[in-house]
Design a protein around this motif. Structure first.
Motif, PDB file in Angstrom:
ATOM      1  N   ASP A  55       0.813  -1.215   0.000  1.00 13.41           N
ATOM      2  CA  ASP A  55       0.000   0.000   0.000  1.00 13.41           C
ATOM      3  C   ASP A  55       0.846   1.265   0.000  1.00 13.41           C
ATOM      4  O   ASP A  55       0.468   2.278  -0.585  1.00 13.41           O
ATOM      5  CB  ASP A  55      -1.002   0.013   1.156  1.00 13.41           C
ATOM      6  CG  ASP A  55      -0.386  -0.269   2.506  1.00 13.41           C
ATOM      7  OD1 ASP A  55       0.846  -0.453   2.606  1.00 13.41           O
ATOM      8  OD2 ASP A  55      -1.151  -0.332   3.491  1.00 13.41           O
ATOM      9  N   ILE A  56       2.011   1.224   0.652  1.00 10.73           N
ATOM     10  CA  ILE A  56       2.860   2.406   0.737  1.00 10.73           C
ATOM     11  C   ILE A  56       4.334   2.020   0.767  1.00 10.73           C
ATOM     12  O   ILE A  56       4.705   1.003   1.365  1.00 10.73           O
ATOM     13  CB  ILE A  56       2.514   3.267   1.982  1.00 10.73           C
ATOM     14  CG1 ILE A  56       3.335   4.576   1.995  1.00 10.73           C
ATOM     15  CG2 ILE A  56       2.669   2.474   3.271  1.00 10.73           C
ATOM     16  CD1 ILE A  56       2.860   5.601   3.031  1.00 10.73           C
ATOM     17  N   ILE A  57       5.120   2.834   0.100  1.00  7.20           N
ATOM     18  CA  ILE A  57       6.581   2.754   0.189  1.00  7.20           C
ATOM     19  C   ILE A  57       7.043   4.133   0.628  1.00  7.20           C
ATOM     20  O   ILE A  57       6.699   5.137   0.012  1.00  7.20           O
ATOM     21  CB  ILE A  57       7.234   2.375  -1.147  1.00  7.20           C
ATOM     22  CG1 ILE A  57       6.798   0.971  -1.570  1.00  7.20           C
ATOM     23  CG2 ILE A  57       8.757   2.467  -1.042  1.00  7.20           C
ATOM     24  CD1 ILE A  57       7.262   0.572  -2.958  1.00  7.20           C
ATOM     25  N   MET A  86       6.664   9.467  -0.352  1.00  3.28           N
ATOM     26  CA  MET A  86       5.793   8.339  -0.044  1.00  3.28           C
ATOM     27  C   MET A  86       4.938   7.998  -1.253  1.00  3.28           C
ATOM     28  O   MET A  86       4.188   8.842  -1.731  1.00  3.28           O
ATOM     29  CB  MET A  86       4.935   8.638   1.176  1.00  3.28           C
ATOM     30  CG  MET A  86       5.768   8.650   2.447  1.00  3.28           C
ATOM     31  SD  MET A  86       4.936   9.373   3.855  1.00  3.28           S
ATOM     32  CE  MET A  86       5.258  11.104   3.564  1.00  3.28           C
ATOM     33  N   PHE A  87       5.106   6.780  -1.746  1.00  5.43           N
ATOM     34  CA  PHE A  87       4.303   6.275  -2.850  1.00  5.43           C
ATOM     35  C   PHE A  87       3.153   5.476  -2.247  1.00  5.43           C
ATOM     36  O   PHE A  87       3.390   4.562  -1.455  1.00  5.43           O
ATOM     37  CB  PHE A  87       5.139   5.382  -3.763  1.00  5.43           C
ATOM     38  CG  PHE A  87       6.162   6.128  -4.559  1.00  5.43           C
ATOM     39  CD1 PHE A  87       5.901   6.485  -5.873  1.00  5.43           C
ATOM     40  CD2 PHE A  87       7.378   6.494  -3.996  1.00  5.43           C
ATOM     41  CE1 PHE A  87       6.844   7.193  -6.611  1.00  5.43           C
ATOM     42  CE2 PHE A  87       8.328   7.191  -4.729  1.00  5.43           C
ATOM     43  CZ  PHE A  87       8.059   7.548  -6.041  1.00  5.43           C
ATOM     44  N   ILE A  88       1.931   5.826  -2.625  1.00  4.92           N
ATOM     45  CA  ILE A  88       0.754   5.140  -2.101  1.00  4.92           C
ATOM     46  C   ILE A  88      -0.044   4.578  -3.273  1.00  4.92           C
ATOM     47  O   ILE A  88      -0.464   5.325  -4.165  1.00  4.92           O
ATOM     48  CB  ILE A  88      -0.136   6.096  -1.275  1.00  4.92           C
ATOM     49  CG1 ILE A  88       0.615   6.547  -0.025  1.00  4.92           C
ATOM     50  CG2 ILE A  88      -1.462   5.412  -0.906  1.00  4.92           C
ATOM     51  CD1 ILE A  88      -0.142   7.564   0.826  1.00  4.92           C
ATOM     52  N   SER A  89      -0.262   3.271  -3.251  1.00  6.40           N
ATOM     53  CA  SER A  89      -1.088   2.631  -4.271  1.00  6.40           C
ATOM     54  C   SER A  89      -2.554   2.759  -3.878  1.00  6.40           C
ATOM     55  O   SER A  89      -2.995   2.144  -2.901  1.00  6.40           O
ATOM     56  CB  SER A  89      -0.735   1.157  -4.422  1.00  6.40           C
ATOM     57  OG  SER A  89      -1.715   0.531  -5.243  1.00  6.40           O
ATOM     58  N   VAL A  90      -3.304   3.546  -4.659  1.00  7.60           N
ATOM     59  CA  VAL A  90      -4.729   3.685  -4.358  1.00  7.60           C
ATOM     60  C   VAL A  90      -5.475   2.388  -4.649  1.00  7.60           C
ATOM     61  O   VAL A  90      -6.514   2.118  -4.036  1.00  7.60           O
ATOM     62  CB  VAL A  90      -5.366   4.892  -5.086  1.00  7.60           C
ATOM     63  CG1 VAL A  90      -4.741   6.192  -4.626  1.00  7.60           C
ATOM     64  CG2 VAL A  90      -5.280   4.766  -6.588  1.00  7.60           C
ATOM     65  N   ASP A  91      -4.936   1.559  -5.557  1.00  7.60           N
ATOM     66  CA  ASP A  91      -5.544   0.253  -5.828  1.00  7.60           C
ATOM     67  C   ASP A  91      -5.507  -0.628  -4.586  1.00  7.60           C
ATOM     68  O   ASP A  91      -6.507  -1.236  -4.190  1.00  7.60           O
ATOM     69  CB  ASP A  91      -4.814  -0.465  -6.974  1.00  7.60           C
ATOM     70  CG  ASP A  91      -4.859   0.293  -8.293  1.00  7.60           C
ATOM     71  OD1 ASP A  91      -5.840   1.026  -8.536  1.00  7.60           O
ATOM     72  OD2 ASP A  91      -3.901   0.152  -9.080  1.00  7.60           O
TER      73      ASP A  91
END
Length: 146
Positions: free
Chosen positions: A62-64, A78-83
């Motif tokens: 979900d997050i990196i 912060m990379f957040i996958s909305v999927d």
């Protein structure tokens, strides 16, 4: 400065002014001030690429969080996958927005020094997330009444 960026997705993150204040307050509670925080909302495919390229991990998440904290200045990307946020909200029977807020603050808590790899650390992280989410709820309620 806190920025929110969307890469081929719509995060649906609302009340961004309140969210920024909330993030600053959470960081302050750990003795940190906000430097440069960049949130990049993205797809599962993009977060998988980031995970493979920079962390040599071959899985979705979900997050990196990339930690650039120096001294007492909280900075990071912060990379957040909305999927994944969406699928986790369904899995945990919570709203998308609640899960998105949890992930947004989860990254900040990592920058504040919290870990979540061991069961003991994960329990501390969940408690910190819950405390932060209560604060956000309070701030959003106050903002509505203005």
């Amino acid at each position: 400065m806190i920025t929110f960026n969307e890469d081929n997705v719509k995060s649906k993150l609302k009340n961004r002014r309140v969210i920024k204040y909330w993030i600053k307050e959470v960081a302050k509670s750990y003795g940190l001030v906000i430097g440069d925080l960049s949130y990049i909302f993205c797809t599962d495919d993009m977060i998988l690429d980031v995970n493979r390229q920079y962390l040599q991990h071959d899985y979705f998440t979900d997050i990196i969080t990339f930690d650039y904290v120096e001294s007492n200045v909280c900075s990071g990307d912060m990379f957040i996958s909305v999927d994944t946020v969406k699928s986790n909200s369904e899995l945990f029977a919570t709203s998308y927005m609640n899960e998105l807020h949890r992930v947004v603050i989860h990254g900040v808590l990592h920058l504040c020094g919290l870990k979540d790899k061991s069961p003991k650390d994960e329990k501390k992280m969940r408690a910190a997330e819950d405390k932060a989410l209560l604060l956000l709820e309070q701030l959003l309620t106050e903002n509505k009444s203005k």
